[in-house]
Design an enzyme around this catalytic site. Structure first.
Site, PDB file in Angstrom:
ATOM      1  CG  HIS A 189      -1.815  -1.190   1.319  1.00  0.00           C
ATOM      2  ND1 HIS A 189      -2.948  -1.385   0.572  1.00  0.00           N
ATOM      3  CD2 HIS A 189      -1.674  -2.296   2.096  1.00  0.00           C
ATOM      4  CE1 HIS A 189      -3.489  -2.547   0.881  1.00  0.00           C
ATOM      5  NE2 HIS A 189      -2.730  -3.136   1.796  1.00  0.00           N
ATOM      6  CB  SER A 314      14.762  17.821 -19.160  1.00  0.00           C
ATOM      7  OG  SER A 314      14.055  19.045 -19.177  1.00  0.00           O
ATOM      8  CG  ASN A 328       9.010   5.678 -24.768  1.00  0.00           C
ATOM      9  OD1 ASN A 328       8.255   6.600 -24.506  1.00  0.00           O
ATOM     10  ND2 ASN A 328      10.177   5.858 -25.362  1.00  0.00           N
TER      11      ASN A 328
END
Length: 481
Positions: A189, A314, A328
């Protein structure tokens, strides 16, 4: 006067044609092996193969009384027509189909042209021109199509998809073995939980994926050759003396397929739905692996080697090394599974004896497998670029002594069963100390020392650390074989 606006280049007119979809464009190198089996050209080649083999089968089994006997050279020539099916033949077939407006009929006419041309290659003694009317005899288009698709899907799975998927699972299994004894904080969890090992968690995925591969490898590929409504109606009227069920069975099995004796005009496609469900399930397990590895990367448990990533992370943040292979893969697995689900759901239903909903649907089989194959390639390349960083793993374990609460309360329960006094309410006592709180080593050991446990049990618990609390996790990896 304003200048005339420049007309944009029509990309659809460029040669070679600019791809509409990514599988035939940017990702073509990865999925190219599927083209030999699941493209439109491959479908037509498989149709041609079925037509040729049907012709050979009928003449060699004596199913048609009076039919000429084909020589080995005749048969070799016919099979050579299939083997040499290339760019020129694709173009020729397209020209024929432009006239017939029917894809299977075009294949029939294409083969008849080759029969007529046989004397040029084999000499005047060949009987091939005389067997022209045996081509496609007793066949509805679906007799050809169902067998051609079965051949194409079978070969794509066995020669392309399964080897790639197996290599991926072998990679995961190898990584699991290598990291079998590396302790890791579990997070049920998303919360701190009983520690495990990195290798054991990877082994779970390897075992799940292998189970799906076994199902895919055991797939049946069914086929039929029984006429317009599955009754051998034309066969039985034209040549009542032939055992047409036996002819059909041996023909389908000669193609390496499983004979389906009970069909309508179409083979029912249930085997396809079963296969695609298994491949989609493999996809979804692999998706789960991709998201978990992505999370381990974000936690710092895996470091991505810059040399392996080889890309800009980036466009604005120079420090970024993004887990793009796994992201991807996620997207491609979702597309593949959605397509496989849709294809399977559509194929199992056909109105009465035939409708054409399967035609366009089956033309997307290659797309569905292509996105899965692309995802497999991404995950393999992603895994190959990872290194385990033990520092964050050890840091998180050392900050989570509360996870030993399970071990302590379980030892107290066992001691109580053995007759040790003072072991009442073990779960509640540990819950009061640990629930929702971070507990350090000193606090945990102070608690253990004051419980009144037998000396051997107390010593065992006092020596326990989160990193050492992994149970049989490392040895469980041996189940991978």
């Amino acid at each position: 006067m304003s200048a005339e606006p420049t007309r944009p280049v029509r990309l659809a007119e460029l040669e070679p044609a600019v791809a509409l979809g990514p599988l035939d464009g940017r990702y073509r190198p990865v999925v190219a092996p599927l083209v030999d089996h699941l493209s439109e050209a491959a479908l037509n080649r498989a149709r041609l193969q079925v037509e040729v083999e049907w012709l050979v089968h009928l003449t060699r089994t004596g199913a048609l009384p009076g039919a000429p006997t084909l020589t080995d050279k005749d048969v070799a020539y016919l099979r050579g027509v299939v083997a040499s099916f290339g760019q020129a033949e694709i173009a020729e077939l397209a020209e024929i189909e432009a006239e017939t407006r029917h894809d299977v009929k075009a294949v029939e006419y294409f083969l008849k042209r080759r029969l007529a041309a046989a004397p040029e290659h084999l000499g005047a003694g060949t009987v091939l021109p005389a067997v022209s009317e045996i081509v496609h005899i007793f066949c509805t288009s679906e007799d050809i199509n169902n067998l051609a698709y079965a051949i194409g899907v079978r070969d794509a799975v066995e020669q392309v998809w399964l080897p790639a998927a197996t290599a991926l699972v072998d990679d995961v299994a190898a990584l699991a073995r290598a990291q079998a004894d590396v302790p890791m904080l579990a997070r049920t969890h998303g919360q701190t939980a009983t520690p495990t090992t990195l290798g054991k968690e990877l082994a779970v995925f390897a075992a799940r994926l292998r189970r799906q591969l076994r199902r895919v490898a055991a797939a049946e590929y069914l086929g039929k050759a029984n006429g317009a409504t599955g009754t051998y109606g034309a066969h039985a009227v034209a040549v009542p003396t032939t055992d047409w069920e036996e002819v059909a069975r041996t023909f389908v099995e000669h193609l390496g397929l499983t004979w389906n004796p009970l069909t309508t005009q179409i083979e029912s496609h249930d085997w396809q739905a079963e296969l695609y469900a298994d491949v989609a399930r493999f996809n979804r397990v692999l998706h789960n692996l991709a998201t978990d590895v992505w999370t381990y990367i974000s936690l710092g448990y895996f470091r991505q080697r810059l040399s392996a990533q080889g890309s800009t992370g980036s466009s604005t943040m120079p420090h970024k090394v993004n887990p793009i292979r796994f992201e991807n893969a996620e997207a491609n697995l979702e597309i593949s599974s959605a397509l496989l689900d849709t294809i399977a759901a559509t194929l199992v239903t056909s109105r009465l004896q035939r409708d054409l909903t399967d035609s366009t649907t089956q033309r997307n089989i290659g797309v569905a497998f292509g996105h899965s194959l692309l995802a497999i390639d991404n995950v393999r390349r992603g895994l190959a670029g990872l290194d385990v960083d033990r520092v964050p793993l050890e840091r998180d374990l050392d900050a989570s002594w509360e996870v030993l609460g399970e071990a302590v309360q379980s030892a107290m329960r066992a001691a109580s069963v053995a007759g040790v006094e003072g072991m009442a309410d073990p779960y509640e006592r540990l819950k009061a100390l640990t629930r929702g709180q971070r507990v350090d080593a000193a606090a945990m050991r102070e608690l253990i020392g004051g419980l009144g446990l037998p000396s051997d049990v107390e010593a065992r618990l006092l020596a326990l650390t989160p990193a050492g609390y992994t149970g049989l996790a490392a040895s469980l990896v041996r189940h991978l074989g």
